[in-house]
Design a protein around this motif. Structure first.
Motif, short mmCIF file in Angstrom:
data_model
loop_
_atom_site.label_atom_id
_atom_site.label_comp_id
_atom_site.label_asym_id
_atom_site.label_seq_id
_atom_site.Cartn_x
_atom_site.Cartn_y
_atom_site.Cartn_z
N ARG A 82 0.75 -1.19 -0.01
CA ARG A 82 -0.12 0.08 0.00
C ARG A 82 0.96 1.21 0.04
O ARG A 82 0.55 2.22 -0.90
CB ARG A 82 -0.99 -0.16 1.19
N LEU A 108 -3.97 -2.10 -15.04
CA LEU A 108 -3.85 -3.29 -14.44
C LEU A 108 -3.96 -2.74 -12.70
O LEU A 108 -4.42 -3.38 -12.13
CB LEU A 108 -2.55 -4.03 -14.58
N GLY A 109 -3.14 -1.76 -12.47
CA GLY A 109 -3.15 -1.26 -10.93
C GLY A 109 -4.47 -1.01 -10.61
O GLY A 109 -4.87 -1.42 -9.61
N ARG A 112 -6.54 -4.43 -10.22
CA ARG A 112 -6.13 -5.47 -9.55
C ARG A 112 -5.60 -5.05 -8.43
O ARG A 112 -5.65 -5.76 -7.27
CB ARG A 112 -5.21 -6.43 -10.30
N VAL A 113 -5.09 -3.76 -8.23
CA VAL A 113 -4.61 -3.34 -6.83
C VAL A 113 -5.62 -2.49 -6.14
O VAL A 113 -5.83 -2.64 -4.85
CB VAL A 113 -3.31 -2.61 -6.82
N MET A 161 -1.96 5.26 -10.69
CA MET A 161 -2.23 4.77 -9.27
C MET A 161 -2.19 6.20 -8.40
O MET A 161 -2.41 6.18 -6.96
CB MET A 161 -0.86 4.13 -8.58
N ILE B 125 3.62 -0.73 -8.57
CA ILE B 125 2.23 -0.06 -8.56
C ILE B 125 1.25 -0.50 -7.39
O ILE B 125 0.43 -0.71 -7.44
CB ILE B 125 1.38 -0.43 -9.92
N GLY B 126 2.00 -1.38 -6.57
CA GLY B 126 1.41 -1.80 -5.19
C GLY B 126 0.92 -3.16 -5.20
O GLY B 126 0.20 -3.25 -4.19
N MET B 127 1.56 -4.11 -6.10
CA MET B 127 1.07 -5.48 -6.03
C MET B 127 1.82 -6.07 -5.02
O MET B 127 2.96 -5.92 -4.53
CB MET B 127 1.21 -6.15 -7.43
N TRP B 135 -0.87 -12.25 -11.79
CA TRP B 135 -1.33 -11.08 -12.88
C TRP B 135 -0.27 -10.92 -13.81
O TRP B 135 -0.54 -10.22 -14.88
CB TRP B 135 -2.03 -9.85 -12.21
#
Ligand SMILES: Nc1ncnc2c1ncn2[C@@H]1O[C@H](COP(=O)(O)OP(=O)(O)OP(=O)(O)O)[C@@H](O)[C@H]1O
Ligand SMILES: [Mg+2]
Lengths: 251, 217
Positions: A82, A108-109, A112-113, A161, B125-127, B135
């Motif tokens: 985070r 994607l971010g 999925r995030v 993001m 990107i925070g994964m 992913w």
């Protein structure tokens, strides 16, 4: 004014094996500021950036971004992930996801995030691709894009993001000379929009004309820092004087 | 020694039935082996040291022992601990467990072969590690796995011949039955070789077609 300090890195040290790569580096970046980091190869610029967003774990020192103590408790993977997304990171070699289109790379971010629904994630991605002027290439794969376009997609991916600060590690070093300008223009526009940025670069024109402040690193330390005019016109550190002499006369 | 064509004519259709069983064993074992191998491969990439150790031990055991012994272990040793499988399922299980170990290694290798920068970009990107795997790494890893996997499927099909040792009535066992009544080992083993060769050639052909049809990026 203390209140507009966004990033405060204090006494960051990092060794690889026996080799001390960062020696108590401290840097403060204010909200909306663009700071460039210059320095010879191996001086620790990349390592410093990677320590900021914890791609690398510093051995010592502290990092604060806004109210967040980076790497601070709870020391869980979820918390670290985070915190990491509060930083955008743009890599020298783009590191786009080759199996996804430009739009999917950027979405994607958010999808999925952040867990946005697909339509919302793609709308956000479209917005950020537009910001780097790549709307018409949204459905191409990275392999179908030029280096400059790929790097702009990477910038859009970072923007998606909604980070508080973006870190750039030599964003134009892997590009053919004729593609450098479009990326620098994109970054200049971001800076003008008030994005806070730390940019490691060898592009001295960018450092001089876009940066609010320039930091010169040598041997794992910050050897000199100040306004572009101060660093480029009246360098004090002998290593900086030598570094500037070796650059093209264009500067 | 005369080459006995009559026994070949007699055995050819009989053995063709054995091919059906060989295919059945191979297909079922392949599906189970894939599931097991992918699961084990993912476990070997997890952050749990216990899981990684278990997969390591499993792969080492399979690689360090002959398949025939593994087949006998499943067939004769499992009943000792109360698991009694019919020949077919014991054979399928042994083949699946065997190929699962190799598929686990293929999976681990393919995921590990994805460029380090991909993981870093995804982390940036925070994964979380799990998200990165799911992913970013796996979607890129499966494509380069296909040639190794089809190779593994072909090996598995050939290995199914060993199930004759526990009386699974597949191609080899069917041939041995004919030999025991007609005493023509040369003719029959030659015929078996031809059948396996045709089967494997067909599989290779199909796998190349599949590979070519796969997307690239
Ligand atoms: N993962 C690593 N393991 C071991 N040594 C490393 C690692 N990463 C960097 N180093 C070493 O740390 C030193 C600083 O590297 P770094 O990449 O931070 O320099 P840099 O200023 O970014 O240089 P460049 O301008 O060439 O990109 C170098 O001597 C490098 O060899
Ligand atoms: Mg570097």
């Amino acid at each position: 004014m203390v209140s507009d300090e966004l990033l405060v890195a204090t006494h960051i040290s990092k060794s690889f094996g026996e080799k001390l790569v960062l020696d108590r580096v401290s840097l403060t970046v204010r909200q909306g500021e663009t700071v460039t980091i210059i320095g010879a190869s191996g001086s620790g610029k990349t390592t410093f950036l990677r320590c900021l967003n914890r791609l690398e774990t510093p051995d010592a020192g502290s990092i604060r971004l806004g109210e967040e103590v980076i790497g601070g408790p709870p020391a869980t993977e979820a918390n670290l992930a985070r915190q990491r997304r509060l930083f955008g990171f743009v890599f020298q070699r783009f590191n786009l996801f080759p199996h996804l289109t430009a739009l999917q790379n950027v979405a994607l971010g958010p999808r999925r995030v952040l867990g946005l629904p697909r339509a919302a994630a793609e709308a956000r991605a479209a917005r950020d691709l537009d910001r780097v002027q790549l709307s018409e290439h949204a459905h191409k794969r990275p392999s179908q894009l030029s280096g400059g376009q790929q790097q702009r997609v990477a910038i859009a991916r970072a923007l998606s993001m909604e980070p508080r600060i973006i870190l750039f590690d030599e964003p134009t070093s892997a590009l053919d000379p004729e593609l450098v300008q479009e990326v620098l223009d994109t970054m200049r526009a971001l800076a003008a929009d008030g994005m806070t940025m730390v940019v490691v670069t060898h592009e001295m024109r960018f450092a001089r004309h876009v940066a609010d402040r320039v930091v010169f690193m040598a041997d794992g330390r910050i050897a000199e820092e100040g306004t572009p005019a101060a660093l480029f016109d009246t360098p004090r550190d002998p290593r900086l004087q030598r570094f500037l002499r070796h650059l093209e006369p264009a500067v | 020694m005369e080459f006995d064509w009559s026994v070949v004519r007699y055995a050819a259709p009989l053995l063709a039935a054995g091919i059906v069983m060989t295919l059945k064993v191979s297909v079922v074992a392949c599906v189970l082996g894939l599931v097991l191998g992918l699961a084990a491969g993912l476990a070997s990439l997890s952050s749990s040291r216990v899981l990684r150790f278990l997969v390591r031990a499993y792969v080492d055991f399979i690689r360090g022992t002959p398949l025939l012994i593994q087949i006998f272990l499943v067939f004769f040793a499992l009943p000792v601990v109360g698991v009694r499988l019919p020949e077919f399922w014991a054979g399928v299980a042994a083949l699946a467990i065997n190929s699962g170990a190799y598929i686990a290694e293929i999976t681990r290798g393919a995921v590990g072969g994805v460029e380090r920068g991909q993981t870093e970009a995804a982390l940036s990107i925070g994964m979380t590690q799990r998200g990165v795997l799911w992913w970013v790494l796996l979607p890129q890893a499966w494509r380069p796995m296909i040639p190794a996997l089809t190779n593994d499927l072909i090996t598995l099909t050939k290995n199914s011949s060993l199930l004759s040792a526990i009386s699974v009535y597949e191609l080899t066992r069917a041939g041995q039955a004919v030999i025991s009544t007609h005493f023509a080992p040369f003719e029959i083993y030659l015929l078996l070789a031809l059948y396996y060769y045709l089967l494997i050639t067909a599989l290779s052909f199909a796998s190349r077609r599949i590979e070519r049809a796969l997307p690239t990026w």
